[in-house]
Design an enzyme around this catalytic site. Structure first.
Site, mmCIF file in Angstrom:
data_model
loop_
_atom_site.group_PDB
_atom_site.id
_atom_site.type_symbol
_atom_site.label_atom_id
_atom_site.label_comp_id
_atom_site.label_asym_id
_atom_site.label_seq_id
_atom_site.Cartn_x
_atom_site.Cartn_y
_atom_site.Cartn_z
ATOM 1 N N ASP A 65 36.064 39.546 -22.220
ATOM 2 C CA ASP A 65 36.819 38.897 -23.287
ATOM 3 C C ASP A 65 37.923 38.020 -22.730
ATOM 4 O OD1 ASP A 65 35.656 39.445 -25.648
ATOM 5 O OD2 ASP A 65 37.263 40.726 -26.418
ATOM 6 N N LYS B 144 37.614 32.265 -25.426
ATOM 7 C CA LYS B 144 37.825 30.829 -25.638
ATOM 8 C C LYS B 144 38.803 30.219 -24.638
ATOM 9 C CE LYS B 144 40.249 32.331 -29.765
ATOM 10 N NZ LYS B 144 39.857 33.082 -30.809
ATOM 11 N N MET C 4 48.708 39.476 -33.007
ATOM 12 C CA MET C 4 48.205 38.202 -33.547
ATOM 13 C C MET C 4 49.100 37.674 -34.670
ATOM 14 S SD MET C 4 44.162 39.203 -33.597
ATOM 15 C CE MET C 4 44.367 40.955 -33.895
HETATM 16 N N1 SAH Z 1 42.631 45.192 -27.960
HETATM 17 C C1 SAH Z 1 43.839 44.458 -27.654
HETATM 18 C C2 SAH Z 1 44.278 43.593 -28.799
HETATM 19 C C3 SAH Z 1 43.289 42.465 -29.098
HETATM 20 S S1 SAH Z 1 43.816 41.429 -30.385
HETATM 21 C C4 SAH Z 1 44.927 45.449 -27.242
HETATM 22 O O1 SAH Z 1 44.741 46.651 -27.396
HETATM 23 O O2 SAH Z 1 45.953 45.009 -26.725
HETATM 24 C C5 SAH Z 1 44.619 40.133 -29.483
HETATM 25 C C6 SAH Z 1 46.113 40.220 -29.635
HETATM 26 O O3 SAH Z 1 46.626 41.270 -28.815
HETATM 27 C C7 SAH Z 1 46.892 38.990 -29.193
HETATM 28 O O4 SAH Z 1 46.917 37.984 -30.166
HETATM 29 C C8 SAH Z 1 48.265 39.579 -28.983
HETATM 30 O O5 SAH Z 1 48.912 39.823 -30.210
HETATM 31 C C9 SAH Z 1 47.917 40.928 -28.365
HETATM 32 N N2 SAH Z 1 47.909 40.887 -26.901
HETATM 33 C C10 SAH Z 1 46.872 41.149 -26.092
HETATM 34 N N3 SAH Z 1 47.245 41.106 -24.802
HETATM 35 C C11 SAH Z 1 48.567 40.812 -24.811
HETATM 36 C C12 SAH Z 1 49.552 40.654 -23.802
HETATM 37 N N4 SAH Z 1 49.262 40.780 -22.506
HETATM 38 N N5 SAH Z 1 50.829 40.384 -24.187
HETATM 39 C C13 SAH Z 1 51.155 40.277 -25.478
HETATM 40 N N6 SAH Z 1 50.269 40.416 -26.471
HETATM 41 C C14 SAH Z 1 49.002 40.680 -26.145
#
Ligand code: SAH
Length: 261
Positions: free
Chosen positions: A39, A61, A178
């Protein structure tokens, strides 16, 4: 009885970005994969654990490309498993916190494939920990809500007004994923139930060398995010636990807004 499938599939949480935050199970799964579907938010550094012969497919993307349609990803996984591959589906953070891990699991199960799930550290937790603050605290927060700021097309999305009232009354921390692109709308809803002085932390690229963060208040949130030019991926944490952040404790109360941690 269905015919047993020769391959297998593991849904693996790659953590928030820092490869040191991978679990041992995740490392083992990555190393034994013959096909890896990766991903967008997965740090490529975790692929250092992959076998040199593994087929690695990026399905996000990143780089301005359109993300791969979900149906295509599902089909790719199912076909590869049926061909006897060990498919590892690598997802940012934890596979079951947003990111459609649940949907992928359902599609695989419907195809007769049992999936092993390896948890990862979700970015909402890692982001807050990087500031030195907890998500729950006996004095400040009895619980935590992980909530998305991005509704599925056609869905009305989160009721921010209801959530704000609930969070206020039940002392809950809100961890918004998000949320950057709909921030003005989210803030408007939240402010109807939570005071403007409610502390907020925004963490971009949590756990990566590019991490940036800001501590502010609900009333100043939109201006702060715009002023500091923060972009996705960001975690937004709303609640009194944010006062536990190192930088919050060091600063004078009147400079609470727009403090860069
Ligand atoms: N499964 C992921 C979330 C996926 S949805 C998790 O558990 O973290 C994608 C969203 O996750 C992004 O838009 C952001 O809000 C958050 N996100 C993922 N990685 C991040 C990071 N390193 N720093 C800040 N936000 C992050």
């Amino acid at each position: 009885m269905s015919t047993p499938t020769p391959g297998r599939c593991t849904l693996v949480g790659a953590g928030p970005g820092d490869p040191e935050l991978l679990t041992l199970k995740a490392v083992r799964a990555i190393a034994s994969a013959t096909v890896l579907l990766v991903d967008d938010l997965v740090n490529d550094a975790v692929l250092a654990h992959a076998s040199p012969t593994a087929r690695i497919v990026h399905v996000g993307k990143r780089g301005g490309c359109k993300s791969t349609p979900q149906a295509f990803i599902d089909k790719l996984m199912i076909t590869a498993v049926h061909e006897g591959e060990h498919v590892v589906r690598l997802k940012g953070g934890d596979p079951f916190i947003f990111g459609r891990g649940g949907e992928e699991l359902e599609h695989l199960r419907a195809a007769g494939i049992e999936v092993e799930v390896v948890n990862g550290i979700t970015s909402g937790l890692a982001g807050m920990s990087s500031l030195g603050a907890p998500l729950t605290h006996r004095e400040h927060a009895h619980g935590v809500v992980f909530v998305t700021g991005h509704a599925k097309p056609g869905d009305t999305g989160t009721d921010w007004v209801l959530l704000a009232h609930t969070a206020h009354q039940a002392k809950l921390t809100l961890v918004i994923y998000m949320g950057v692109s709909s921030l003005a709308h989210i803030c408007q809803g939240l402010q109807s139930g939570l005071p403007a002085h409610t502390p907020v932390a925004v963490v971009q690229n949590a756990s990566l060398p590019t991490q940036r963060q800001v501590l502010t208040t609900l009333g100043e949130l939109v201006a702060t995010v715009q002023g500091q030019d923060l972009h996705s991926p960001c975690i937004i944490v709303v609640g009194d636990v944010v006062q536990g952040a190192r930088a919050w404790q060091k600063a004078e109360p009147h400079t609470a807004a727009q403090r860069i941690a």
